[in-house]
Each structure stands twice: as C-alpha cells, then as structure tokens.
Design a protein around this motif. Structure first.
Motif, PDB file in Angstrom:
ATOM      1  N   GLY A  68      25.824  74.151  15.966  1.00 26.62           N
ATOM      2  CA  GLY A  68      26.601  74.836  16.980  1.00 26.62           C
ATOM      3  C   GLY A  68      27.204  73.838  17.959  1.00 26.62           C
ATOM      4  N   ILE A  69      28.471  74.041  18.314  1.00 26.87           N
ATOM      5  CA  ILE A  69      29.146  73.136  19.262  1.00 26.87           C
ATOM      6  C   ILE A  69      29.852  73.966  20.337  1.00 26.87           C
ATOM      7  N   SER A  70      29.098  74.861  20.962  1.00 25.85           N
ATOM      8  CA  SER A  70      29.697  75.745  21.971  1.00 25.85           C
ATOM      9  C   SER A  70      29.302  75.374  23.388  1.00 25.85           C
ATOM     10  N   GLU A  71      28.681  74.207  23.572  1.00 28.84           N
ATOM     11  CA  GLU A  71      28.278  73.772  24.912  1.00 28.84           C
ATOM     12  C   GLU A  71      29.508  73.575  25.783  1.00 28.84           C
ATOM     13  N   GLY A  72      29.624  74.344  26.850  1.00 27.02           N
ATOM     14  CA  GLY A  72      30.783  74.216  27.723  1.00 27.02           C
ATOM     15  C   GLY A  72      31.730  75.393  27.643  1.00 27.02           C
ATOM     16  N   PHE A  73      31.702  76.130  26.519  1.00 26.92           N
ATOM     17  CA  PHE A  73      32.531  77.337  26.432  1.00 26.92           C
ATOM     18  C   PHE A  73      32.087  78.364  27.467  1.00 26.92           C
TER      19      PHE A  73
END
Length: 301
Positions: free
Chosen positions: A291-296
């Motif tokens: 998962g690469i949703s850090e900051g969304f």
C-alpha cells in the motif's frame, strides 16, 4: 479512508502522480512512499485522466473542469479549454507533440507545446463519450467509446470507422462499451470492456477475439503490457497472462482493496495500481503489492 485513485502517471524512476476522485492530484518523489497535495489552481478536484507531456509537463482531465496543465510538478495548474464543447475529459494521450483528449463529444487534439486551441479530430464522433485513446506506430488512432464500441481513424482517412467485427459478448451481443485500449510492440490491439472482458486484434482492429474466457472478472479498468506479460486490472483484483489469455493468474497478494480503477507500469517495470481506496505498488511484476496511500488521508480535515 484513502480516496479513489482514478488515474496514475509515472515520470522517471521516482516521481508518480495520482489523480483522485474528489481530492485532486497528489505527487510523490519516492515511488509512492509519501505524497504531497499538488492542487494549486486546479478548480475541479475530480480527476479522470492524467498524461505526461514533453519536459515533464503533466496534463489532467477532469469530470467538470476540462483539461489542466502544470509545468512545475503540480505547484501551479492552468486550464486551457478553448475549443472544447464538453468539459468531461475521460482520456488523455500525448503522441508526436500532439495532445489528444477524449471527451463527451468525441476526440479533440492540440499542440502539446504551444497555446493553440482544441480542434475536433475529424467527424463521426459527435455526442459520443470517448473513454480510451491509442495510437499505432503508423499514426492510426483508435478510440474506445461508450455506446459505439471501437473506432479507427487512419492517416488520410475521411472519417472515423467502426471496427467491431468479433467484439461479441457471451450471448452474441456486440460490445459497445469500451473502457481501455492498449497496443503492444507487435502492434496487436487490446480492448478492455465495461463488463465483457478483454479482446485482442492482430490486424489493426479488422477482427477481434475474446481472450478472457478464463478471467474471473469481466469489468476491465486497466491494461498493461510489459515484456511478455499482459496485466489487467478488474473490478475484483489484478490478473496476469503470459499466453494471450489461455491462463489467467490472480496477482493480488498485499492488495487490501480489489476494485481497481487504474493500472500503469513505471520505469523498470514497476507496477502502480489505483483503487477505490488508495494506491498500491509492486516491484516484482505483481507477485506482491504494498500500500502506498500515506499522505492521501492528510487533506481530509
């Protein structure tokens, strides 16, 4: 909860842009490990499409605001819609110094460099919603539409021509709703439909055949061709075939959201997937996802 990521664009080995439905555009300089909001001047936060132009220029197609452009990595956006009749822009493509936009009123083009106006790409697509655009090496254009299937516009042709022979669903009805188009290095065409799976044409669209009889989900949201593999993003995860659809392998390990909205390959074959809830990256050809949703989520105050 992370937003729905409808569009992705990769620039170089590290930089990624994510277009969300409702929260605008985000930029990452570290392959998605962290994101910052890149929305200044973007008056419509509902992003439907992204494209990379020359010199790192990024274009965004929106739900109600037409096309926006940034020259500084999303620090500032400017709109340029002169000539567009409809401002819903489902698809963008940059080829040979020309920017193409798929709209609710057909396909438009303009120079990707200057500030020229948009002009319609020949007649025959009035009031037709264009979902997907592809260009073959011989400059033939293909569009996937909502309601008219696939149309082709060859250089020096007079108008768009429908190319739907063999585009049939399991009941023998014509597939008229096309969401995704892709062309491989052998110039074979691939079409992803709304609910009828994937089709392939090896003769420039003259004839099509289904290659998704073994695919568990027929709602196609993304097609990526990389080396000998064909990847598709569906409403129920991502699948891969290495033999043109004879066998489909699910590649969903690590995906916590299976409703895929966009799928792209970055440099070195890195895969990025946008879903209904955030984005994911795979560094190993889809074997595993992170998962690469850090900051969304940071903007949801």
């Amino acid at each position: 909860m992370a937003p729905s990521i409808q569009a992705l664009a990769s620039v170089g080995p590290q930089t990624v842009y994510a277009g969300s439905f409702g929260m605008g555009v985000f930029r990452s300089e570290d392959r998605g490990q962290s994101w910052i909001v890149a929305n200044a001047g973007l008056t419509d936060p509902f992003i439907l499409s992204l494209a990379v132009g020359p010199n790192g220029m990024i274009y965004a197609g929106t739900f109600r605001g037409g096309v926006f452009r940034t020259k500084d990595g999303g620090k500032t956006w400017e709109t340029f819609n002169t000539g567009l009749k409809r401002l819903e822009v489902k698809a963008l493509l940059v080829k040979q110094g020309v920017l193409y936009a798929g709209t609710g009123d057909g396909l438009y083009s303009r120079s990707s460099e200057g500030m020229s106006e948009w002009t319609i790409v020949t007649k025959g697509l009035d009031d037709v919603l264009v979902h997907a655009i592809a260009m073959a090496p011989d400059h033939t254009l293909y569009v996937g539409t909502s309601g008219k299937g696939i149309l082709r516009y060859a250089p020096r042709a007079q108008e768009w021509q429908r190319v739907t022979h063999g585009l049939m669903d399991h009941e023998g009805l014509r597939e008229n709703f096309i969401r995704v188009l892709a062309i491989d290095k052998d110039q074979a065409l691939y079409a992803g439909t709304f609910d009828g799976g994937v089709f392939r044409s090896g003769d420039g669209g003259e004839t099509w055949r289904s290659i998704s009889r073994a695919l568990p989900n027929d709602s196609i949201r993304g097609i990526v061709l990389h080396e000998k593999s064909l990847y598709v993003g569906t409403g129920r995860g991502i699948f891969k075939t290495m033999n043109q659809g004879g066998l489909w392998t699910p590649i969903n390990k690590g995906l916590t959201e299976m409703s895929i909205q966009s799928l792209i390959a970055g440099e070195s074959g890195i895969l990025y997937a946008g879903t209904n809830a955030g984005a994911f990256r795979s560094d190993d050809g889809g074997t595993t996802w992170v998962g690469i949703s850090e900051g969304f989520q940071a903007e949801q105050k």
